[in-house]
Design an enzyme around this catalytic site. Structure first.
Site, PDB file in Angstrom:
ATOM      1  N   ASN A  12      -2.301  -0.444   6.903  1.00 52.69           N
ATOM      2  CA  ASN A  12      -1.886  -1.771   7.378  1.00 52.69           C
ATOM      3  C   ASN A  12      -1.000  -2.519   6.372  1.00 52.69           C
ATOM      4  O   ASN A  12      -1.021  -3.748   6.302  1.00 52.69           O
ATOM      5  CB  ASN A  12      -3.114  -2.593   7.790  1.00 52.69           C
ATOM      6  N   LYS A  45       0.820  -1.215   0.000  1.00 53.12           N
ATOM      7  CA  LYS A  45       0.000   0.000   0.000  1.00 53.12           C
ATOM      8  C   LYS A  45       0.854   1.266   0.000  1.00 53.12           C
ATOM      9  O   LYS A  45       2.051   1.219   0.310  1.00 53.12           O
ATOM     10  CB  LYS A  45      -0.932  -0.040   1.227  1.00 53.12           C
ATOM     11  N   HIS A  52      -2.382  -5.382   1.090  1.00 53.30           N
ATOM     12  CA  HIS A  52      -3.643  -6.046   0.770  1.00 53.30           C
ATOM     13  C   HIS A  52      -3.308  -7.455   0.314  1.00 53.30           C
ATOM     14  O   HIS A  52      -2.334  -7.644  -0.425  1.00 53.30           O
ATOM     15  CB  HIS A  52      -4.379  -5.328  -0.367  1.00 53.30           C
ATOM     16  N   GLU A  88      -9.083 -10.607  -8.661  1.00 55.72           N
ATOM     17  CA  GLU A  88      -8.169  -9.491  -8.375  1.00 55.72           C
ATOM     18  C   GLU A  88      -6.950  -9.519  -9.299  1.00 55.72           C
ATOM     19  O   GLU A  88      -6.498  -8.469  -9.762  1.00 55.72           O
ATOM     20  CB  GLU A  88      -7.733  -9.539  -6.909  1.00 55.72           C
ATOM     21  N   TYR A 104     -12.737  -2.603  -3.731  1.00 54.45           N
ATOM     22  CA  TYR A 104     -13.280  -2.526  -2.371  1.00 54.45           C
ATOM     23  C   TYR A 104     -14.813  -2.438  -2.385  1.00 54.45           C
ATOM     24  O   TYR A 104     -15.405  -1.840  -1.479  1.00 54.45           O
ATOM     25  CB  TYR A 104     -12.670  -1.341  -1.621  1.00 54.45           C
TER      26      TYR A 104
END
Ligand code: ADP
Length: 154
Positions: free
Chosen positions: A113, A10, A116, A127, A50
């Protein structure tokens, strides 16, 4: 079963100069890097990626965070790779993630975090199609393969 899974490093990971350390974790585990690229995510792509969060109050904030800088998209492959990668990442909230997991070691946040990771076979296929073109996934032989697995494990 040998599986492929999507990992996104990320924007927070790029900004904190942790890209190398996080990729190192997956490499050391024995996962094969089948694809990798830097991308600037868009609102349109994130609405798909998302979609399961679209009703949440933090949806726009999460999307903004994912567009704040480029991401590094990786395809990792291995036996049961989807579950193995999820376990390496740890639970979503970095403050609750066990030390030793990526989020447990590098994240103080529910949102920021680090990675992903795809959460099921169906999601991983969808994905990987969303983030990679077919010719961006490479099928080379991993020379360590016979030393990573017994021959009845795949
Ligand atoms: P995961 O990334 O662990 O598969 P989800 O798919 O539920 O988790 O959520 C996607 C991302 O949205 C999370 O990685 C996190 O960045 C953010 N997120 C999820 N839940 C929250 C929350 N309660 N507060 C803030 N951010 C959240």
């Amino acid at each position: 079963m040998i599986e492929k899974t999507l990992v996104l490093l990320k924007p927070c990971t790029l900004q904190r100069s942790l890209i190398g350390e996080i990729i190192h974790r997956f490499e050391r585990k024995g996962l094969r890097l089948a694809g990798m690229k830097m991308m600037q995510l868009t609102d349109q792509l994130l609405n798909e990626h998302y979609a399961h969060l679209s009703a949440k109050p933090f949806f726009q904030r999460v999307k903004d965070s994912m567009m704040a800088a480029p991401v590094i998209a990786c395809c990792f492959e291995g036996v049961d790779a989807i579950q193995v990668v999820r376990q390496l990442a740890g639970p979503t909230n970095g403050r609750l993630a066990t030390p030793g997991t990526i989020r447990g070691d590098y994240s103080m946040s529910f949102q920021e975090n680090i990675v992903h990771t795809s959460d099921s076979l169906e999601t991983a296929v969808a994905e990987l199609n969303r983030f990679f073109k077919p010719d961006e996934i490479f099928d080379y032989k991993q020379v360590t393969f016979d030393y990573l697995y017994a021959n009845d494990e795949y």
